[in-house]
Every structure is written in structure tokens, then in C-alpha cells.
Write an enzyme that holds these catalytic residues in place. Structure first.
Site, short mmCIF file in Angstrom:
data_model
loop_
_atom_site.label_atom_id
_atom_site.label_comp_id
_atom_site.label_asym_id
_atom_site.label_seq_id
_atom_site.Cartn_x
_atom_site.Cartn_y
_atom_site.Cartn_z
N HIS A 269 31.07 16.47 33.02
CA HIS A 269 30.40 15.54 33.93
C HIS A 269 28.88 15.68 33.82
CE1 HIS A 269 34.27 14.48 35.46
NE2 HIS A 269 34.49 15.68 35.96
N ASN A 414 20.49 20.37 43.07
CA ASN A 414 19.80 21.65 42.94
C ASN A 414 20.50 22.51 41.89
OD1 ASN A 414 17.73 21.43 44.95
ND2 ASN A 414 19.31 21.60 46.52
N HIS A 513 18.47 14.10 38.55
CA HIS A 513 19.33 13.41 39.50
C HIS A 513 20.33 12.53 38.79
CE1 HIS A 513 16.07 14.54 42.33
NE2 HIS A 513 17.07 14.58 43.19
#
Length: 513
Positions: A269, A414, A513
Site C-alpha cells: 500500500h 506520521n 500524504h
């Protein structure tokens, strides 16, 4: 009617001579300009210079060559309109039935490091797009070619149709022309629209459909791939790609290109779940990566920056893998992996080194965001001068820091990475708090039976509080690399000093992100 006259003016001369010879064999008169005319003459072909054809000289260092009524009139007049035919005859404008043009390499020019505005301006083609558009507008009567890929099909149709092409082919070629000129104009707009700060006043994007993907995030979501993905990655085998495959391939390639030493990485992923290095044996690099997390690799992506060997293929084939990426596959390795028909083997091409420098484009509500790519691990130069703790890191810790920093850059924020100089030990990704990412990384290491004592910890952004660093200290980390910049940096440094930890501030964060 058979094609009687062709105008050829190309920057990319791939296949040009063979194509022109095919035209000449069918009695087509050849018009040309500049370097194209020279290339044809050097091949022994009879060519008429456009300046001789029009009676007007080339002017302004070649800027003005084909913008002439005899050229555009020959392209634009309708052969089935009596008035058009009469006007052409009156003004001595013979028909030009075929145009072959590919444009000055503007995109390639502006992609070069240090390109100047003057260089870019000189590579803006004016006459080429004008001829292409004139011919494409009148495609009922004119055949127009913008890519060498279409030479063979045009010659084939001419041979089968008495020297002419079919209306259907001319329509297809005209569509290619308008797509290409829109892309070309978009590239110019994007380059000239940029300010010195890198913020464009406009952004234009036009790409051809490359393929329909298996599906998007989920099977009920349709997804299409546009552009030229195949120039960067060649699919050697396996079932068709999906949206998530494309994202995983990009993430894996971005990560592996951060390393020079022989490296193997495993991703799931888009997040690395293990990375290992070994100068002598890729199997050992694989083992180090795999030992970081023995569960996540199943159904994941494996990437290496060296040709895939039969030895590595044997150990990889023991688990279920979705995609394997390498710069090359040795024949024996490929033969072994071909037994798994659904396994996708992707060869990473040199073209990706150029594509990797292009901006990141993401959609927003009724909008697009265009962002500089985070393609370098920043802040690693002169690490010894960036120590903020009483104890400086050892040479081994510095090597581990450089390794871990390149990995944490590729982990979703994070992000926390525990590492040694040549392997990951624990990775925590994408949590809402940095402490949680650290806990996950520690838990993963314990699950794998790996000892974090003496490891380094890398954080993609600052530790806002001392508790995140304390979690790493408690886990056994002896050194830390992070950007710094928190209002509580002094507290974080104090916690490191109290534990005898060495810490450096890179001054750069790497959110993902």
C-alpha cells in the site's frame, strides 16, 4: 485521388528515409526544408526545397520557411469545391496531399537542467503546428502524419488504394495532430507561465489514453491510465495493472532510486515494510528486508536496484507477490517467475529518471494541485555539523542515520523508522500521532524478533513533544535523525542528553500524504 505531392519537415528523422523512398517509388513529388531536405538528398532522393517551390527565401535564420500561401493554400483548398479549385488554379497553387511534420523538441529542451528562456523560445515551433493544423482541418483531402509510428500504415494503405489513403485513416491521423498540438501548446504555456518562484499562472494538461486499468481503488470503480507510463515501466509479464498497482510501482521506484548500494525493498500500500542492503548477495539484502515484517510482504511489491538474479528469484518465489520491479530480469530468473502467470514483472526504464523530476499532480474539488516532487533526501550533507546533543553519533550511527532518513522520506506521515546501517528493524506509518507510529514500529520489531538496542530512529518531521523521542529511547534507540523545528526542541534535546542519545537536526522535513 492518388497522393501526388508530399511536404516533409521533421526534427525526429527516425524512419524518414525509408518512408520517403516508399513515397518516391509511388511517384510522389517530395518537398522539404533544411535538415530534412539534406537527409533525403544524402540518401539519393530527389527533393524540391520549399523556398524554391514558393519562390520565397527562408528568412530570419529559418524562422520563416513554410508560412506561405502556396504551402497553406495547397493544404487548405477543398478538392471537391469548384471555386476552391478555380482559385488554386488562378493563383498557381498546386495541391499538397500529404504532410509529415514532427515538432521542434520543446518538451525535451525545457526538461534539461539549466535551460535558459532563450533556448526555450528558440524551440517553439511556429511553421510546424501551422502546417499540421491546416492539413488536419482539411483531412477529407489531405493525409497528415505527426509521428514516425504511422509511416508504415500510410504506405500500406497507399499501396492498397492506388496511391491514396482511406477517409477513416485520415480522420484518425487528424485527431492525433490536434492532440499533439494541444500538448505542445500546453507545454509552452506551462513553461512560460511559470514565475521565478515556480508558481504557474496557468496549467494545461493533455495526454492520450494509454490503457483501461483493471479497476480503481475497488473493483466497482472504473479507472483509465493516460500518458506514457510504458516509457517508464515495461510490463514483462502478468495480468493487467490496476490503479493501486500504478501507485505501488511509483512508490517503489521512488524509494529504490534513493539508494546506490545493492538494495531490496518490500512495499505494501505504497509504504515500505522492509528494506535491506548487501554489497555481495541480493539474497541477503532480501532477507534483511523480509525479516523486518514477515506478514506484510504477502501480496506486496518487491523492488531492487540491480538485475534480478535466479538466486533472488528462488527466494522471492516462496511467497505470494503482486509486483516485482527491477532494472532487468536475468533469463533464468524470468523463466522461473513466469510459472506464476498472474505475477506482474515490471522493468524500470531510464525514462523514469526524467519523469521522476516532473511535478506531482493531484486532484482537488474542481481543481488540480501541481507540486514540486520530493525527489531527494534533503539535509544529509555534513551531518556531523548538525549534531544538537552533547554526544555526537558514531560513524556506524551516522551510516544508519543516512540509511534510515532515505527510507522515512518514503513512508506515509506520521512516519517512524528504526534502522541499522543496512537494514530496517521497525516501521510505523500513517498514524495520527507520532507516538503511535513509534509504538507500531516497536511492536513490529518485537513481532519479528528484532532487537532495537543500538538502533537509530528516523522521524519524517519534528518530535513536537519529548514523549515521542522517549518512546524510541525506551525501545533501545541510541541515535535519532529528525528535522527539528519544534517549539519544544529544547525539551526533546534534553531528553536525548539525559539518555546519552546522539541526535541530529536535518533542517528539512519529508511529509508524505
Amino acid at each position: 485521388m492518388a497522393i501526388s505531392r508530399a511536404l516533409l519537415s521533421v526534427s525526429d528523422k527516425t524512419g524518414l528515409v525509408d518512408f520517403a523512398e516508399g513515397l518516391a517509388e509511388m511517384g510522389v513529388e517530395l518537398l522539404s526544408t533544411g535538415g530534412t531536405a539534406k537527409a533525403l538528398r544524402d540518401a539519393g532522393l530527389k527533393v524540391i526545397d520549399v523556398s524554391e517551390y514558393t519562390g520565397a527565401p527562408e528568412l530570419f535564420e529559418g524562422r520563416l520557411k513554410t508560412l506561405h500561401p502556396k504551402v497553406h493554400g495547397g493544404l487548405l483548398h477543398r478538392r471537391d469545391d469548384a471555386q476552391h479549385v478555380a482559385d488554386a488554379k488562378k493563383h498557381e497553387i498546386p495541391p499538397i496531399d500529404l504532410v509529415v511534420v514532427n515538432l521542434y523538441p520543446f518538451e525535451e529542451t525545457v526538461a534539461k537542467e539549466g535551460v535558459t528562456l532563450e533556448d526555450a523560445i528558440e524551440n517553439i515551433d511556429i511553421g510546424g503546428p501551422s502546417m499540421l493544423r491546416s492539413a488536419a482541418k482539411n483531412h477529407s483531402h489531405v493525409t497528415v502524419i505527426v509521428s514516425p509510428d504511422d509511416y508504415s500504415v500510410v504506405l500500406e494503405e497507399m499501396r492498397e488504394n492506388g496511391g491514396d489513403t482511406t477517409r477513416g485513416l485520415r480522420e484518425q491521423l487528424a485527431v492525433k495532430v490536434f492532440l499533439r498540438t494541444s500538448q505542445y501548446d500546453g507545454a509552452i504555456t506551462n513553461f512560460l507561465g511559470q514565475s521565478r518562484q515556480g508558481t504557474g499562472t496557468s496549467f494545461t494538461l493533455s495526454m492520450p489514453l494509454e490503457q483501461e486499468l483493471r479497476y480503481g481503488d475497488n473493483p466497482h470503480q472504473k479507472c483509465s491510465l493516460y500518458g506514457n507510463f510504458a516509457s517508464c515501466f515495461t510490463q514483462v509479464q502478468g495480468k493487467e495493472l490496476s490503479y493501486t498497482n500504478i501507485l505501488d510501482i511509483e512508490a517503489a521506484a521512488d524509494l529504490i532510486l534513493d539508494f546506490v548500494r545493492p538494495t531490496v525493498a518490500i512495499l505494501k500500500h505504497t509504504n515500505p515494510c522492509g528494506v535491506g542492503q548487501d554489497d555481495e548477495d541480493l539474497r541477503r539484502a532480501w532477507q534483511k528486508a523480509f525479516e523486518t515484517d514477515r506478514q506484510a510482504p504477502f501480496g506486496g511489491v518487491i523492488v531492487t536496484n540491480r538485475p534480478l538474479t535466479i538466486e533472488l528469484a528462488r527466494v522471492i518465489s516462496e511467497i505470494f507477490t503482486d509486483v516485482i520491479i527491477a532494472p532487468e530480469f536475468e533469463p533464468d530468473a524470468r523463466a522461473l517467475l513466469q510459472k506464476k502467470k498472474n505475477l506482474r514483472l515490471m522493468k524500470m526504464n531510464d525514462a523514469y529518471l526524467v519523469a521522476k523530476k516532473s511535478p506531482v499532480i493531484r486532484s482537488g474539488p474542481a481543481s488540480l494541485m501541481v507540486m514540486d516532487r520530493d525527489h531527494s533526501a534533503l539535509g544529509l550533507e555534513n551531518l556531523e555539523s548538525k549534531v544538537v546533543t552533547k554526544r555526537p553519533p558514531t560513524e556506524e550511527e551516522l551510516r544508519a542515520m543516512r540509511f534510515g532518513w532515505r527510507i522515512v522520506k518514503n513512508v506515509k506521515s506520521n512516519a517512524i523508522v528504526y534502522a541499522q546501517a543496512d537494514r530496517t528493524l521497525g516501521i510505523g506509518a500513517g498514524q495520527m500521532s507520532r507516538v503511535d507510529s513509534s509504538r507500531i514500529a516497536v511492536w513490529k520489531a518485537k513481532e519479528a524478533g528484532l532487537d532495537l538496542a543500538g538502533s537509530i530512529v528516523a522521524s519524517d518531521a519534528m518530535f513536537p513533544f519529548a514523549d515521542g523521542l522517549q518512546s524510541a529511547i525506551d525501545a533501545g534507540a541510541t541515535a535519532c535523525i529528525q528535522p527539528g523545528g519544534s517549539m519544544r526542541d529544547a525539551e526533546v534535546i534534553a531528553a536525548a542528553d539525559a539518555a546519552g542519545m546522539a541526535m541530529v537536526f536535518t533542517g528539512h522535513r519529508h511529509f508524505r500524504h
